[in-house]
Structures are given as C-alpha cells and as structure tokens.
Scaffold this motif. Structure first.
Motif, mmCIF file in Angstrom:
data_model
loop_
_atom_site.group_PDB
_atom_site.id
_atom_site.type_symbol
_atom_site.label_atom_id
_atom_site.label_comp_id
_atom_site.label_asym_id
_atom_site.label_seq_id
_atom_site.Cartn_x
_atom_site.Cartn_y
_atom_site.Cartn_z
ATOM 1 N N GLY A 250 0.790 -1.525 -0.196
ATOM 2 C CA GLY A 250 0.283 -0.049 0.223
ATOM 3 C C GLY A 250 0.621 0.951 0.272
ATOM 4 O O GLY A 250 2.044 1.082 -0.279
ATOM 5 N N ALA A 251 -0.042 2.090 0.173
ATOM 6 C CA ALA A 251 0.830 3.547 0.300
ATOM 7 C C ALA A 251 1.535 4.117 1.656
ATOM 8 O O ALA A 251 2.269 4.994 1.437
ATOM 9 N N ALA A 252 0.856 3.460 2.110
ATOM 10 C CA ALA A 252 1.327 4.143 3.893
ATOM 11 C C ALA A 252 2.574 3.433 4.316
ATOM 12 O O ALA A 252 2.646 2.072 4.631
ATOM 13 N N ALA A 253 3.132 3.548 3.787
ATOM 14 C CA ALA A 253 5.062 2.925 3.870
ATOM 15 C C ALA A 253 6.000 3.533 5.087
ATOM 16 O O ALA A 253 6.697 2.796 4.745
ATOM 17 N N GLY A 254 5.440 4.654 5.573
ATOM 18 C CA GLY A 254 5.547 4.750 6.788
ATOM 19 C C GLY A 254 7.327 5.685 6.229
ATOM 20 O O GLY A 254 7.168 6.376 5.253
ATOM 21 N N VAL A 255 8.474 6.111 7.313
ATOM 22 C CA VAL A 255 9.403 6.489 7.112
ATOM 23 C C VAL A 255 10.362 5.896 6.925
ATOM 24 O O VAL A 255 10.713 5.020 8.245
ATOM 25 N N THR A 256 11.546 6.770 6.783
ATOM 26 C CA THR A 256 12.836 5.815 6.476
ATOM 27 C C THR A 256 13.834 6.491 7.608
ATOM 28 O O THR A 256 13.746 8.008 7.334
ATOM 29 N N ASN A 257 15.367 5.932 8.143
ATOM 30 C CA ASN A 257 15.068 6.812 9.374
ATOM 31 C C ASN A 257 16.920 5.920 9.448
ATOM 32 O O ASN A 257 16.975 4.636 8.841
#
Length: 654
Positions: A250-257
């Motif tokens: 899906g489009a809700a892939a969070g964020v990378t850190n």
C-alpha cells in the motif's frame, strides 16, 4: 664431519617442511570454498576480489559433464566470475567436498541461464540434493529468472550438521523432459556459526520449536529502511541484504530513519555476525502522527511456497529513544499476533543496542495462501509516549528436515503471450531471446517488467475471490534493489518510492487509496478531461504529487486496452515524461497513477500549477501519455517537449 653436518641439516629442513605442510593442512577449513564451475586452472577473482577455484578436483563421479563459457554477458551481471563459465551435466553427477560433521554450513548455488554452446537454457530441468536433502526438484533457472525479471539467480541454504565428513552434492537432469540437462555456475560452501536456536510458534501461546537440527533456505533478507549491503560489507558471513521497498504494502509505507553519526551500535553480548551494523543503523517507522499511525498497519508482503514452515527473523535497534514504554507495538504474522506490546528498549535496556526475535509460522496450501504477511501496529494498551513502530531488518527462511524444494514460478499471462508472438520472429531474434532470457536489463521481459508485475498483481487479485484492498504480488526482485535509495532520518518514503519507480516497479493501489489521494475525487483537483475520463492531481505516500487518470465507464477503453497501456507506459523514459507508478482496478473502475520522472519532480514541487509548459499542457501530457509508444514516441526523442508531444496522435479524440 662436514658431510655429516650437511646431512643433518638437510634432514632438519625436510622435517620442518613436512611439519609446516601438516600444520597448514590442519588449519585449512574443510568445506569452506568458492568453486567457479568451468574455470580454468588457477581460478579467477570476482569483482569483490574473492578468489574462486576450479571445480574439477571435487567431482566425485564420472558423470557426463562438460565446461562451457556463456555466449552472452547480461549488463546486469556485476561480475564475470562465477557467472560467465558453467559446468553442464548431461547425466547424474556428484561433487564430494570434505566437511566437519558437527558444523552448520552455508551452501550457495549460482545460476546464469545463458546459452552454453548448443545447450539451450530453456531445456534445462534438474534436481539437486545434498546428502539426501532435496534442495531443488525439476528446477528451471530459465523460467525462474524470466518470471523474476532477473539475469541470474542465487540459491542460499543453511545445512544442518551432516554427521558426515563429506558433503555429496548431486545434480541430476530431469527424466520428464527430452534433452534436459543440469548446469551450475558457482558453488560456495562456507562454515558458519550456529545462528539458529529456537523460535516462537505463531498461534501457539508460549510454544517454541528447536531449529538447530533443521535445514533452511533463505527466501528474503532485507535491510529495512536502508540500502543494499554487499557480501564484503556483511559481518563476516558474506550475505547480501536488500532494500525492503518492493515488499511494502500500500501507500502507507511509513518513513525511513538513520542513526546519527554520534550513535554507535553496541552489540554487548550479541555476536556481531547476527547482522552488520548497517542493518541496525537504519530503520523504517510509522511516523510522528498518532492519528495517522493508529489508522494503518506498516505491512510487508512476501511470496512464498505454500504448505511449508517458515522462520521470520526480525531485527530491532532503537537508536532514537532510550526509555521503556516510549514506543510499544504489536507484531502480526499472517494476521496472527506474533508479539504483543513489543518494546525494543524494554528488550535491550539501552539506546543503540541491537536484538532480534525469531517467529515460526506454517503457511497453508490453499487458494490465496502463497503469501507471508508481516505487519506492525502501535499498541495503545500500555499507553506509550509515542504511537509508533520500528523495524531494522527481516530475514525469512523456509524450514524442513529433508525437502526444501518448491515449484518453478508461473509466468504471467503477458509473458506467455509475448512468447507466442516471438515464435514468429527470425532465428536470429530467437537466438537473442535465449541468450538474454530473464535478463533484467537485456531482454524484452526486462523492458516490460513493470507491466508484467502490474498485470500479475491484477490477475492474482481476480483469481482470489473475496479479496479486498490492495495486493502486492512482489517477487524477490533482488537485482533491482542494490544501492537504489538513500535514507534520511525523518524523511518521507516518497523519495524511496521514486527510486523504486526508476527501477521499473509499479504497485497496485486500492480504491480507498485513490479516494484519499484525490480528496474523494474533488472536482477542484481535475487537471484534464479526455475520452478515457478525468485526470486528477493527487497526493500519495505522505506528500508525493501524482496524476491519477480515472476511467469513464462509457469510455471505449476496456480491460485489454488498460493492460496494454500499462505495458506501453512502462517503456517511456524521458526527462519530460512521467513514469507509471501503479494502477487500480476496483469496483469496476480503472485508474493509472503516474509521476516520477525528472520533469515530474518539477511537477511535484510546483503542485502541477507553475510548470513551464502551463496547466493545459500538463493536462494534455497526462491524457496523451499512454499513446506514446503506440504512435512512435521514441525513448531518445528530442529534448524539446513540444517535439515530443507533436508525436502523440489522438485518433480517438481524447
């Protein structure tokens, strides 16, 4: 006397030489070797500087085998060694390699299905066994590579202690197909530490299973939120870690850190060989918005063989928070709770301290059951300070004691149709097809890869009754994940998505995602109208601007044209043209989601309104883009956008 002294000296020298040879032999690790099958005497080094030896001295049977050089080098091959030479088996043949009976070993097999002399890789079907453990059955490297849109394929196994001082590796051509043969390009056998102990059985409260006596096949190994990690960058076990982006749902892939430079990874008592520091210094989380995070699961989907047991190893390291109950989350595997209220700091008691958890699950053999889902969601029960979740790495292994083989993947309908059309080509083109079969960069399958994956997802969704929402039928597209994306702390995943699109991937969107992106198809977001329908500007992935073309039910364009458009759009690459990000086919409506070229970045920044071509040209650009390949638009067209659009003919009056 002088003569006697010389004799004593000579005897002493011989003794020292003999003792040194015995000492060297005793220090040689049995079974730890890199074999380049078909290499000339003296071997060769690969692109990473590792020495590969010829395989001939380990052949244990007088099977009918020959060595051959590949007739074509696919551009995606990072190294000639071991892939450009092969040993071809026309009958059952074995290798015999000395091993330590009480040790576990990595066994890696490397296959590059090119044309070897007169041996056509499409006719290669074979099985492989290791001391009675079946690794491959009726295996076709050609079909596997083509289905995955890869030029070569590597298979990695972790073999349990063999209780024997010899590993017998047997290659046997299939009896089912006339003229079938076996081949292999490279063999690695590496002594490894005991990485596996016991794993929690998902769905069975507080039950564990001992894994030490089982054989494993590596299915996926991902550096979540980070970049590709090469064998030389691994922590001593020469593993490869890949970008997790293609497996996100899906489009809700969070964020990378990414950890700050002043944060060091403190392994404490955990062995560093479990995973390298690069895995634990990057991560993917859900973001800072509590309301958004409570509304979705951070999810990955993996294609696996059904009717099999799997071990999912999850790697964690919190290098941002330092207190217990700051972030607490639930872990789900195939919609079952694997871990409730996971607290990384609660496990490790320190910032920057890594850990891992092993979960075991059985994937049933039923319609739609060839997936393994991994999902994270905030756990509000403990009232954490932040509603978030974090993951640094994922490894998924298939488990069995005697049989790790699985079926060859099925080619998509589009690839099958392509094969039918190619049957009428000239002999030279047929030769070229075999030479580059399955190549990610060299063949037609690679050119149309995005369309193939999209249609595979589309067809799969149609085959599973009752399926709702999106379905990401991602295969292990490992070759397209290397070093593809830079991660920046706290940034949106949109940059990673753009990088993925540049690699030729596309994904399936749900109708709900389309509504959310366009504010329920608000008319104020319409940027163009054509015979196919309206074109909306939209926002996905927490900020990425896209154009969404929505079908008109009365449009002349049907399902076949829709699939063709996906294929055609995937071939267009130009600074003034956007790329196909994905599509939606839901509730009897069809959508294309487009964006992601160099020029599209300008569109993104200006929110579709201040682009130099003007609003009308933007609308015309998105409406007519699908006609480009059908009407002669070349990938190397003029740099002038007007010249590009002049090639787009509009016979249907869109």
């Amino acid at each position: 006397m002088h003569s006697g002294a010389k004799g004593v000296l000579l005897s002493l020298v011989c003794t020292l030489v003999l003792l040194n040879g015995i000492h060297a032999a005793s220090n040689e690790e049995p079974g730890s070797l890199f074999l380049g099958c078909g290499l000339d005497e003296g071997g060769a080094k690969d692109a990473d500087g590792r020495q590969w030896s010829p395989d001939n001295k380990f052949l244990g049977s007088a099977g009918d085998s020959i060595t051959s050089k590949a007739s074509h080098q696919d551009p995606s091959l990072m190294s000639e060694v071991p892939y450009m030479s092969a040993r071809v088996f026309k009958s059952e043949t074995t290798y015999k390699v000395p091993v330590k009976p009480d040790n576990r070993y990595w066994l890696r097999l490397h296959f590059y299905p090119s044309l070897y002399g007169s041996f056509d890789p499409s006719k290669s079907y074979f099985s492989v066994t290791a001391n009675g453990v079946t690794l491959l059955t009726n295996f076709s490297a050609s079909i596997t590579c083509e289905a995955l849109s890869q030029a070569y394929i590597d298979r990695e196994y972790s073999l349990a202690p063999l209780n024997s001082d010899t590993l017998t590796l047997t290659f046997k051509p299939s009896d089912t197909y006339d003229g079938a043969f076996a081949f292999v390009n490279g063999i690695q056998l590496i002594q490894m530490p005991e990485l596996f102990q016991s794993a929690v059985m998902v769905g069975y409260a507080e039950r564990t299973m001992d894994v030490r006596s089982l054989n494993l096949q590596t299915m996926f190994r991902l550096n979540v939120g980070g970049q590709y990690i090469s064998p030389t960058q691994d922590s001593g076990l020469t593993r490869m870690w890949y970008d997790d982006t293609p497996y996100l749902y899906g489009a809700a892939a969070g964020v990378t850190n990414q950890a700050e430079k002043n944060v060091s990874i403190d392994y404490q008592t955990m062995p560093q060989y479990i995973a390298p520091p690069d895995v634990y210094s990057t991560s993917r989380s859900m973001g800072k918005d509590k309301d958004v995070n409570m509304g979705y699961n951070l999810t990955w989907i993996f294609r696996v063989d059904p009717n099999s047991m799997y071990l999912a190893r999850l790697h964690f390291c919190d290098y941002h928070y330092s207190k217990v109950n700051e972030i607490v989350f639930d872990i789900f595997v195939n919609n079952q709770t694997a871990e409730a209220q996971a607290d990384v700091i609660g496990w490790t008691r320190g910032k920057g301290v890594p850990t891992y958890k092993d979960y075991m699950i059985y994937v049933q053999d039923g319609e739609g059951d060839e997936q393994l889902w991994l999902a994270l969601h905030p756990a509000p029960e403990s009232k954490p300070e932040y509603y978030d979740a974090i993951l640094n790495g994922v490894e998924i292994f298939k488990l069995n004691d005697t049989n790790l083989s699985g079926p060859n993947p099925q080619l998509s309908d589009m690839l099958l149709k392509q094969h039918e059309e190619e049957e009428g080509f000239s002999d030279q083109k047929a030769y070229n097809k075999h030479a580059v079969i399955g190549g990610a960069a060299g063949g037609a399958a690679g050119v149309a890869f995005m369309a193939v994956i999209c249609v595979a997802v589309y067809n799969k969704k149609k085959r599973v009754p009752g399926s709702e929402g999106g379905y990401s039928s991602w295969l292990p597209i490992y070759l397209n994940s290397r070093g593809s994306k830079s991660t920046t702390s706290g940034k949106s995943v949109s940059s990673a998505t753009l990088s993925t699109m540049a690699q030729g991937l596309c994904r399936y969107f749900s109708l709900q995602e389309m509504k959310h992106a366009t504010k329920n198809f608000d008319e104020s977001n319409v940027i163009g109208v054509g015979g196919f329908g309206k074109v909306y500007k939209g926002v996905i992935d927490n900020g990425m601007k896209v154009a969404i073309k929505r079908s008109n039910p009365q449009s002349e364009q049907g399902v076949n044209e829709f699939q063709t458009e996906i294929e055609m759009l995937s071939k267009l690459r130009h600074k003034h043209l956007v790329s196909l990000i994905g599509f939606c086919d839901d509730n009897d409506e069809m959508y294309n989601v487009e964006g992601g070229s160099t020029h599209a970045a300008r569109v993104e920044e200006s929110e579709f309104e201040e682009i130099s071509l003007g609003d009308n040209d933007i609308a015309r650009h998105y409406k007519n883009l699908s006609l480009g390949s059908e009407h002669g638009l070349s990938n190397d067209s003029s740099e002038n956008p007007t010249a590009i659009f002049s090639q787009l003919v509009n016979p249907k009056g869109r």
